[in-house]
Design a protein around this motif. Structure first.
Motif, PDB file in Angstrom:
ATOM      1  N   GLY A 268       0.821  -1.210   0.000  1.00 57.57           N
ATOM      2  CA  GLY A 268       0.000   0.000   0.000  1.00 57.57           C
ATOM      3  C   GLY A 268       0.855   1.261   0.000  1.00 57.57           C
ATOM      4  N   VAL A 269       1.881   1.283   0.866  1.00 56.25           N
ATOM      5  CA  VAL A 269       2.797   2.430   0.906  1.00 56.25           C
ATOM      6  C   VAL A 269       3.539   2.558  -0.423  1.00 56.25           C
ATOM      7  CG1 VAL A 269       4.907   3.322   1.989  1.00 56.25           C
ATOM      8  CG2 VAL A 269       3.075   2.373   3.414  1.00 56.25           C
ATOM      9  N   LYS A 270       3.964   1.425  -0.973  1.00 60.30           N
ATOM     10  CA  LYS A 270       4.689   1.427  -2.240  1.00 60.30           C
ATOM     11  C   LYS A 270       3.812   1.972  -3.378  1.00 60.30           C
ATOM     12  CE  LYS A 270       7.800  -1.583  -4.851  1.00 60.30           C
ATOM     13  NZ  LYS A 270       7.417  -2.488  -5.882  1.00 60.30           N
ATOM     14  N   LEU A 271       2.518   1.627  -3.341  1.00 59.38           N
ATOM     15  CA  LEU A 271       1.583   2.143  -4.352  1.00 59.38           C
ATOM     16  C   LEU A 271       1.462   3.659  -4.264  1.00 59.38           C
ATOM     17  CD1 LEU A 271      -1.318  -0.467  -4.383  1.00 59.38           C
ATOM     18  CD2 LEU A 271      -0.099   0.367  -6.385  1.00 59.38           C
ATOM     19  N   ILE A 272       1.365   4.183  -3.049  1.00 57.89           N
ATOM     20  CA  ILE A 272       1.234   5.634  -2.876  1.00 57.89           C
ATOM     21  C   ILE A 272       2.526   6.330  -3.311  1.00 57.89           C
ATOM     22  CG2 ILE A 272       1.003   7.470  -1.156  1.00 57.89           C
ATOM     23  CD1 ILE A 272      -0.996   5.698   0.304  1.00 57.89           C
ATOM     24  N   LEU A 273       3.679   5.749  -2.979  1.00 54.08           N
ATOM     25  CA  LEU A 273       4.948   6.323  -3.434  1.00 54.08           C
ATOM     26  C   LEU A 273       5.030   6.323  -4.956  1.00 54.08           C
ATOM     27  CD1 LEU A 273       7.485   4.748  -0.879  1.00 54.08           C
ATOM     28  CD2 LEU A 273       6.573   7.086  -0.903  1.00 54.08           C
ATOM     29  N   HIS A 274       4.566   5.225  -5.565  1.00 48.72           N
ATOM     30  CA  HIS A 274       4.552   5.147  -7.025  1.00 48.72           C
ATOM     31  C   HIS A 274       3.614   6.204  -7.609  1.00 48.72           C
ATOM     32  CE1 HIS A 274       4.583   3.360 -11.047  1.00 48.72           C
ATOM     33  NE2 HIS A 274       3.266   3.451 -11.037  1.00 48.72           N
ATOM     34  N   ALA A 275       2.439   6.369  -6.967  1.00 49.53           N
ATOM     35  CA  ALA A 275       1.482   7.371  -7.440  1.00 49.53           C
ATOM     36  C   ALA A 275       2.079   8.771  -7.361  1.00 49.53           C
ATOM     37  CB  ALA A 275       0.198   7.291  -6.610  1.00 49.53           C
ATOM     38  N   LEU A 276       2.827   9.056  -6.274  1.00 52.88           N
ATOM     39  CA  LEU A 276       3.483  10.359  -6.142  1.00 52.88           C
ATOM     40  C   LEU A 276       4.568  10.541  -7.204  1.00 52.88           C
ATOM     41  CD1 LEU A 276       3.812  10.531  -2.251  1.00 52.88           C
ATOM     42  CD2 LEU A 276       2.443  12.067  -3.675  1.00 52.88           C
ATOM     43  N   HIS A 277       5.292   9.470  -7.466  1.00 53.76           N
ATOM     44  CA  HIS A 277       6.369   9.526  -8.456  1.00 53.76           C
ATOM     45  C   HIS A 277       5.827   9.814  -9.848  1.00 53.76           C
ATOM     46  CE1 HIS A 277       9.971   8.138 -10.691  1.00 53.76           C
ATOM     47  NE2 HIS A 277      10.602   8.542  -9.600  1.00 53.76           N
ATOM     48  N   GLU A 278       4.591   9.295 -10.126  1.00 52.89           N
ATOM     49  CA  GLU A 278       3.958   9.502 -11.438  1.00 52.89           C
ATOM     50  C   GLU A 278       2.834  10.532 -11.359  1.00 52.89           C
ATOM     51  OE1 GLU A 278       5.101   7.954 -14.108  1.00 52.89           O
ATOM     52  OE2 GLU A 278       6.596   6.854 -12.930  1.00 52.89           O
ATOM     53  N   ASN A 279       2.818  11.338 -10.332  1.00 51.99           N
ATOM     54  CA  ASN A 279       1.686  12.221 -10.024  1.00 51.99           C
ATOM     55  C   ASN A 279       1.227  13.087 -11.204  1.00 51.99           C
ATOM     56  OD1 ASN A 279      -0.137  13.691  -8.157  1.00 51.99           O
ATOM     57  ND2 ASN A 279       1.218  15.385  -8.686  1.00 51.99           N
TER      58      ASN A 279
END
Length: 334
Positions: A268-279
């Motif tokens: 879940g944390v990794k998904l949010i970090l990925h979402a921020l990276h591709e924001n």
């Protein structure tokens, strides 16, 4: 490297033939598998998944192979939680043990069809709405918190299954007893469905409910629909044998839910970090990518999955052994 279309088609045909062959084998020879038989089948399916990864790496690159192995390990780990509910379903419907293999196999095939549709929808949403990763991440973290505090969780699953049963009984005529492995029988001159059809549907739908957690998680590993679906197939193919192999051991895996919670929380944390990276959301960093956010490698994810399940399993077995030893040493009162 892209995965060749011929490889995808060939893989699906071969895996479908294996599933059909497995189902026919169970249909022709319903029995209670021994521990040795279950172990050999689990080893076979795990070996088949690793062989598939090697062939995939040779044909389409080792990055795709690594994504598949990580996704398969994730789905296999999360699928273990299904086994607890499968035990409840078998007990609730009093399924004869020699028929449980067929019930699980048909239920798994139904689950694969439903998961396939779910995956297609998920891939389409991701392609057109990348911020969905924020939602997936938040949902997995919420699920991880619930998994870490599972009191009454399986009771809720049983209530959900009871709702399905009531709904089916209102729509179709179902007999009160089994007629071997048949799904249709004759009672007092009337053709009716047997309880077997309820069990098939309940297993399949229950597994789909669990997929609501696991499929968003694997989308963090890869958004390639073929890799996601093949990882799900291999995870579920060995689930039936694992059910019989673990058997009574399931009651001793008391800390397994903590391992699953760690995995879901990490993904879940990794998904949010990925979402921020591709924001792309305008109210976050002005709609620009957040470049300083770390992009965690899938190899790290694989390590977290394996270590979490291993620690939870070992801790559960150690605690169970200590309890049994304490019971044996406890003084008896007359």
């Amino acid at each position: 490297m892209d995965i060749p279309l011929w490889f995808e088609i060939t893989s699906m045909v071969v895996l479908s033939l294996i599933l059909i062959g497995d189902l026919l084998l169970i249909r022709l020879r319903p029995h209670i598998p021994s521990t040795r038989e279950s172990t050999l089948w689990v080893v076979f399916y795990v070996g088949l998944a690793l062989l598939f990864a090697v062939v995939l790496g040779t044909v389409a690159g080792w990055r795709n192979a690594g994504d598949f192995v990580t996704g398969w390990a994730l789905e296999y780990s999360l699928s273990v939680d299904n086994l607890f509910v499968f035990v409840l379903i078998m007990a609730q419907f009093a399924v004869p043990r020699r028929l449980q293999q067929q019930v699980l196999m048909v239920g798994i095939i139904i689950a694969l069809v439903l998961r396939g549709a779910f995956i297609l929808v998920g891939v389409t949403i991701i392609e057109h709405f990348s911020p969905i990763f924020y939602i997936f991440g938040a949902f997995l973290i919420y699920t991880a918190i619930k998994q870490a505090m599972p009191e009454g969780e399986h009771d809720d699953d049983v209530k959900r299954e009871n709702f399905i049963v009531r709904l089916l009984r209102r729509r179709i005529d179902i007999s009160d007893t089994y007629d071997g492995s048949k799904i249709r029988t004759i009672v007092d001159g009337r053709r009716m469905w047997t309880p077997m059809v309820i069990v098939f549907i309940t297993i399949g739908v229950t597994d789909l409910i669990f997929a609501i957690d696991s499929i968003p998680a694997i989308f963090e590993i890869t958004t390639n629909g073929f890799l996601v679906f093949s990882a799900n197939i291999f995870a579920l193919m060995g689930l039936r044998q694992l059910y019989f192999l673990l058997g009574d051991l399931l009651d001793r895996l008391r800390y397994l839910h903590y391992g699953i919670a760690v995995i879901l929380g990490f993904i879940g944390v990794k998904l949010i970090l990925h979402a921020l990276h591709e924001n792309e959301l305008p109210f976050i960093n002005g709609g620009q990518h957040v470049e300083w956010v770390p992009d965690i490698d899938n190899l790290v994810s694989l390590g977290v999955i394996v270590v979490s399940m291993a620690v939870a399993t070992v801790a559960s077995l150690v605690a169970s052994s200590r309890e049994k030893r304490a019971e044996r040493l406890a003084p008896t009162t007359e």
